[in-house]
Design an enzyme around this catalytic site. Sequence first.
Site, mmCIF file in Angstrom:
data_model
loop_
_atom_site.group_PDB
_atom_site.id
_atom_site.type_symbol
_atom_site.label_atom_id
_atom_site.label_comp_id
_atom_site.label_asym_id
_atom_site.label_seq_id
_atom_site.Cartn_x
_atom_site.Cartn_y
_atom_site.Cartn_z
ATOM 1 N N ASN A 1 1.013 -1.355 0.102
ATOM 2 C CA ASN A 1 -0.249 -0.186 -0.021
ATOM 3 C C ASN A 1 0.985 1.108 -0.084
ATOM 4 O OD1 ASN A 1 -2.012 2.226 0.960
ATOM 5 N ND2 ASN A 1 -2.749 0.734 2.823
ATOM 6 N N ARG B 1 -2.184 -1.926 -3.667
ATOM 7 C CA ARG B 1 -3.593 -1.088 -3.601
ATOM 8 C C ARG B 1 -3.649 0.468 -4.819
ATOM 9 N NH1 ARG B 1 -4.962 3.352 0.800
ATOM 10 N NH2 ARG B 1 -7.237 3.460 0.638
ATOM 11 N N ARG C 1 -11.874 15.791 7.818
ATOM 12 C CA ARG C 1 -13.396 15.901 6.783
ATOM 13 C C ARG C 1 -14.212 15.925 6.848
ATOM 14 N NH1 ARG C 1 -11.145 10.612 4.357
ATOM 15 N NH2 ARG C 1 -9.318 11.161 2.999
ATOM 16 N N GLU D 1 -7.827 -5.163 5.441
ATOM 17 C CA GLU D 1 -8.106 -4.912 3.955
ATOM 18 C C GLU D 1 -6.578 -5.971 3.003
ATOM 19 O OE1 GLU D 1 -9.086 -0.535 3.106
ATOM 20 O OE2 GLU D 1 -8.619 -0.991 5.188
#
Length: 396
Positions: free
Chosen positions: A7, A90, A240, A384
Amino acid sequence: MNVLVINCGSSSLKFQLINSDTEAVLAKGLCERIGIDGSLTYQPEGGEKVKSDKAMPTHTEAIQFVIDALTDDNTGVVKSLDEIGAVGHRVVHGGEKFAKSVVITDEVLAAIEECNDLAPLHNPANLIGIHACQKLMPGTPMVAVFDTAFHQTMPEKAYLYGLPYEYYEKYAVRRYGFHGTSHSFVSKHAAKFLGLDLKASKIIVAHLGNGASISAVLNGECVDTSMGLTPLEGLVMGTRSGDMDPAIMEYIAKKEDLDIAGVMNVLNKKSGVLGVSKNLSSDFRDLEEGMDSGNQYAKAAMEVFCYRVAKYIGSYAASMNGVDAIAFTAGIGENSGTVRKMVLSYLGYLGITVDEEANKKRGEDLVISTADSKVKVAVIPTNEELAIARETVALV
Ligand code: ADP
């Protein structure tokens, strides 16, 4: 087969070496500050985590250090590179080009590059990682696993925005969604764990981490998700904003004398629970502590976050005309019984009843609804890296 899962970010690189037969993690680690100075954190299975400074001018050196560590006589877990059968990378954005993971070829690399515009901070870094691996491991098959791919089954009504259609045609402006590898892994695992037939099920996955998103998974396929063209849309996150009136941008730009980049910086980095809590923290451990000790802003941040999650769950129950199971995952979803309880307190109308004792546990597959609850609620730790390793093995 041993699969190296990579990743790669612009200045960091996370890796795991996974034995796909036993699904054991043989070693894992992280390269940081690539291009600045550089350090490698490495931990073999059952061994100690060791961090060492290493000069890493580019990602190629970083990956070379990873290979050296994995094959080291003392701390390594394989004898040579020959024992690594494939690499799974990824990749953040696959646009509309990739609805599935793919074996990496020159054409695939070109197509990923064409998606760079859609994820300018992530895709170029992912590509650098792929190129560096190809250089050091020529002949080893590599697979790209996309964050967006699982969401490509969304129907047009879910992915189109209420904007001029030409923007979709000319600039590919639409909902893509992210965390797809996690939503796919968790929805499948939840169905199995809860004894549901995935192909005839309505599952809502709440991936609540520092970045957070929700998806509606109908009969095993994603039909809607909360992140959009970028990961800024949807839930209130660590830093966010998530959904808001777009006119706020102009209003704040004028009041604070900011340009578009300045406003975007606020929405991405200074908003979310960090902003609502008046900069107390983006970490839910701090927010829970703050709320418990009477900090009104920490309480507001927790409430805004949980209310938004509950609203999305309600809207996805409407999208699918019902829901059989809700699965909580990622850092907050797996660990915070308080957040789960606050979210579920809005959902009594769905016939959900919570098993308070089970909800206090964390970090493992759990059913947190009572036996008579009309909707099953579970905690499913996401993985993941394992999902990427599985996809990689399936393709090579
Ligand atoms: P990401 O991958 O997006 O960085 P994670 O899925 O790792 O995020 O989640 C990180 C977040 O999980 C932390 O910011 C923190 O808010 C939350 N978290 C981790 N452990 C706990 C805990 N024990 N209680 C509450 N929140 C936790």
